[in-house]
Motif scaffolding. Sequence first.
Motif, mmCIF file in Angstrom:
data_model
loop_
_atom_site.group_PDB
_atom_site.id
_atom_site.type_symbol
_atom_site.label_atom_id
_atom_site.label_comp_id
_atom_site.label_asym_id
_atom_site.label_seq_id
_atom_site.Cartn_x
_atom_site.Cartn_y
_atom_site.Cartn_z
ATOM 1 N N HIS A 76 0.842 -1.219 -0.026
ATOM 2 C CA HIS A 76 -0.139 -0.148 0.035
ATOM 3 C C HIS A 76 0.751 1.314 -0.062
ATOM 4 O O HIS A 76 0.321 2.118 0.532
ATOM 5 C CB HIS A 76 -0.902 0.132 1.041
ATOM 6 N N ALA A 77 2.164 1.253 -0.656
ATOM 7 C CA ALA A 77 2.892 2.495 -0.763
ATOM 8 C C ALA A 77 2.805 2.906 -2.032
ATOM 9 O O ALA A 77 3.359 1.895 -3.172
ATOM 10 C CB ALA A 77 4.166 2.128 -0.203
ATOM 11 N N THR A 78 2.575 3.895 -2.438
ATOM 12 C CA THR A 78 2.449 4.400 -3.892
ATOM 13 C C THR A 78 2.684 5.853 -4.017
ATOM 14 O O THR A 78 2.234 6.717 -3.127
ATOM 15 C CB THR A 78 0.886 4.032 -4.717
ATOM 16 N N SER A 79 3.237 6.430 -5.123
ATOM 17 C CA SER A 79 3.179 7.851 -5.188
ATOM 18 C C SER A 79 2.329 8.304 -6.002
ATOM 19 O O SER A 79 2.243 9.375 -6.618
ATOM 20 C CB SER A 79 4.663 8.012 -5.891
ATOM 21 N N LYS A 80 1.261 7.341 -6.487
ATOM 22 C CA LYS A 80 0.470 7.705 -7.814
ATOM 23 C C LYS A 80 -1.056 8.254 -6.946
ATOM 24 O O LYS A 80 -1.794 8.674 -7.906
ATOM 25 C CB LYS A 80 0.080 6.521 -8.405
ATOM 26 N N LEU A 81 -1.148 7.996 -5.839
ATOM 27 C CA LEU A 81 -2.551 8.380 -5.304
ATOM 28 C C LEU A 81 -2.403 9.343 -4.134
ATOM 29 O O LEU A 81 -1.389 8.765 -3.284
ATOM 30 C CB LEU A 81 -3.400 7.284 -4.949
ATOM 31 N N ALA A 82 -2.755 10.529 -3.915
ATOM 32 C CA ALA A 82 -2.534 11.108 -2.760
ATOM 33 C C ALA A 82 -4.000 11.025 -1.790
ATOM 34 O O ALA A 82 -4.033 10.817 -0.679
ATOM 35 C CB ALA A 82 -2.109 12.384 -3.011
ATOM 36 N N ALA A 83 -4.907 11.391 -2.357
ATOM 37 C CA ALA A 83 -6.250 11.623 -1.517
ATOM 38 C C ALA A 83 -7.374 10.588 -1.999
ATOM 39 O O ALA A 83 -7.033 9.931 -3.135
ATOM 40 C CB ALA A 83 -6.855 12.996 -1.799
ATOM 41 N N ALA A 84 -8.058 10.278 -1.244
ATOM 42 C CA ALA A 84 -9.031 9.068 -1.670
ATOM 43 C C ALA A 84 -9.797 9.420 -2.866
ATOM 44 O O ALA A 84 -10.060 8.651 -3.658
ATOM 45 C CB ALA A 84 -10.048 8.824 -0.711
ATOM 46 N N GLU A 85 -10.187 10.715 -3.100
ATOM 47 C CA GLU A 85 -10.863 11.107 -4.655
ATOM 48 C C GLU A 85 -10.184 10.566 -5.846
ATOM 49 O O GLU A 85 -10.474 10.539 -6.895
ATOM 50 C CB GLU A 85 -11.242 12.655 -4.590
ATOM 51 N N ASP A 86 -8.578 10.870 -5.393
ATOM 52 C CA ASP A 86 -7.955 10.475 -6.607
ATOM 53 C C ASP A 86 -8.279 9.028 -7.345
ATOM 54 O O ASP A 86 -8.091 8.943 -8.498
ATOM 55 C CB ASP A 86 -6.340 10.364 -6.137
ATOM 56 N N LEU A 87 -8.771 8.071 -6.578
ATOM 57 C CA LEU A 87 -9.217 6.873 -6.842
ATOM 58 C C LEU A 87 -10.081 7.033 -7.908
ATOM 59 O O LEU A 87 -10.406 6.027 -8.844
ATOM 60 C CB LEU A 87 -9.700 5.814 -5.717
ATOM 61 N N PHE A 88 -11.066 8.118 -7.839
ATOM 62 C CA PHE A 88 -11.886 8.058 -9.066
ATOM 63 C C PHE A 88 -11.716 8.725 -10.480
ATOM 64 O O PHE A 88 -12.405 9.195 -11.144
ATOM 65 C CB PHE A 88 -13.104 8.725 -8.616
ATOM 66 N N ARG A 89 -10.407 9.230 -10.329
ATOM 67 C CA ARG A 89 -9.860 9.744 -11.643
ATOM 68 C C ARG A 89 -8.352 9.261 -11.827
ATOM 69 O O ARG A 89 -7.318 10.042 -11.941
ATOM 70 C CB ARG A 89 -9.780 11.441 -11.778
ATOM 71 N N ASN A 291 -10.106 5.677 -25.420
ATOM 72 C CA ASN A 291 -9.582 6.770 -24.482
ATOM 73 C C ASN A 291 -10.670 7.455 -24.044
ATOM 74 O O ASN A 291 -11.635 8.058 -24.937
ATOM 75 C CB ASN A 291 -8.547 7.772 -25.051
ATOM 76 N N LEU A 292 -10.928 7.693 -22.833
ATOM 77 C CA LEU A 292 -11.907 8.608 -22.264
ATOM 78 C C LEU A 292 -11.500 9.302 -21.002
ATOM 79 O O LEU A 292 -10.395 8.661 -20.599
ATOM 80 C CB LEU A 292 -13.155 7.903 -21.958
ATOM 81 N N PRO A 293 -12.137 10.287 -20.433
ATOM 82 C CA PRO A 293 -11.425 11.034 -19.183
ATOM 83 C C PRO A 293 -11.622 9.981 -18.119
ATOM 84 O O PRO A 293 -12.445 9.112 -17.893
ATOM 85 C CB PRO A 293 -12.669 11.872 -18.878
ATOM 86 N N PRO A 294 -10.470 10.216 -17.358
ATOM 87 C CA PRO A 294 -10.271 9.222 -16.299
ATOM 88 C C PRO A 294 -11.676 8.853 -15.336
ATOM 89 O O PRO A 294 -11.563 7.928 -14.769
ATOM 90 C CB PRO A 294 -9.024 9.636 -15.437
#
Length: 577
Positions: A76-89, A291-294
């Motif tokens: 569970h260590a990643t540099s790619k997500l910071a906040a929970a909302e990031d998971l949806f984009r 391709n579509l918006p994240p």
Amino acid sequence: MVSIRLLSEEIASQIAAGEVVERPASVVKELVENALDAGARSITIEIEEAGRKLIRVADDGQGIPSDELRLAVARHATSKLAAAEDLFRVSTLGFRGEALASIASVSALTLVSQARGEFVGARLRVEGGAMAQGPHPIGAPQGTVATVENLFFNVPARLKFLKTERAERRQIDALVSRYALAYPEVRFRLTHDGREALQSTGSGDRREALIALYGPEAARQMLGLEDRQSLDVSVSGFVSPPALTRNHRREITLFVNGRWVQDQRLIAAVLQAYHTLLMVGQYPLAVILVNLPPEAVDVNVHPAKAEVRFRDPDSVFSAVQKAVRATLLEKAPVQAAIPQPAWGHAGWAENRDRLIDPAWNMGFRPTPRPAEEPGPALPGTGVLEFPLLRVVGQIGAAYVVAEGPDGLYLIDQHAAHERVLYEQFQADRRAEALTSQRLLEPAYVELHPEQASQLESQVDTLAALGFEVEAFGGGAFRVRAIPAMLKDLDPAQALRVLVEDFEEDERPLEAEGEARLIARVCKRAAVKAGQALSLEEQRELVRRLEACQSPRTCPHGRPTMIHLTIDMLARQFSRKG
Ligand code: ADP
Ligand code: MG
């Protein structure tokens, strides 16, 4: 009493790893995705022993700062997500921070990385999830090298479920060649045990990557999708013209926002676009990049990220279907777009000669029964396992219905003909009476490296079967003659029959050598389901099947017939208690 206990850290992490890392190709996928996320322009993949011994992925991406190296392999260590909302984009391929930890728990993982702007890099080694060495400072080129050794050394159950080396290698090749296609601006290089299997230049030209995927001939035929932007969804890629098909759908590849996904609905959209253009059981080749918006895609539905969920699945479905259909209508030559049924009534006249002409070497040539074989069996004598049958007719243009002394026989015409041809071929081979058809002009065929090496190892056997084939190297072959039995196929196709469309679990050609090659040739030459046969031809087929040594199965072991005994019929009609 069994009490509830918390799993040890070690077991828990192995279970979690199982969801992400199923086989060598899944490791390659995670490491390649990390390299792409790091902005690599060049990715080198070295494989040894199909990945069991070693998988090394080196990239020139942004690297991992020395002081974060230890964190990179933590769960569970990643540099790619910071906040929970990031998971949806999510706009990166990774986001779960799980891959490196999972890989490290089931192998020995060594990471060497030097981050952009740092003067020194670092190295670290984890074995079976435990820190073994480092991180130590080390001089390294900018980028990251991840080396995975002895995969599954501590999970023997996983090792047992791996397929043959060849099958695992194929999975890796399939994966890398598809990523090379989706990322044409990245240079990919893949080697197996030091031998180059794939190389792309990173020139940005997708056609070039298509060649690596399908070979030059098929690649040339592929139709580029018109890039039509509809609202939020863009669809690009390539599809095959209707004349270029496979008998399975594994060559339909989908990328969504740069991620290789499995999606049955989108595959259905592609197939729907070919509606009425393909024969039953035939599937196109396709590489579709959506391709579509994240925020319109939920990528967090599958541990290995192999599936996605669309916010508006119908609009994606219709965008794909329309893009493919429009391309086919615009670009596929009309004649090729509506294939003649191979043996429908139209093409029947010329094929009938082939079936009944005694001169056609491998057709239904009347063959005398070998003298030592026992004569026709009388009902009840049980001399022959398979009695003489009276043909009643054909149903579904696929099965011959026949009556025997002990009931009804339903004969699968394709399987039966395969058996007949197979035994004929074997007999002719023993008698050194095989005929081959010389080509007026030699034909040149180029094969995928993997297929080329299968074929090269078989050149002598092929010669014995009537193929005159020379390997030139680089996957190229010259064909001067093919078995007479295949003379109606184009020579390139005749050669491909031998190396294409292997099922996942099928063994490599070398394993059974000649018999295997003969079975493949017969499969191709046999009448297909869907071909109408005259009563005469049905009789001839059944008569020749009766003369076979093993009439009840085709050379691949499937049944040629179903037998309904008088007894069973009586029971079904409640005549018997
Ligand atoms: P995820 O990709 O989901 O973030 P991983 O376990 O695959 O999780 O990787 C953990 C972290 O390690 C990444 O978020 C990234 O910061 C770093 N990392 C892994 N591989 C590389 C690489 N090849 N180049 C740069 N950074 C990397
Ligand atoms: Mg990752």
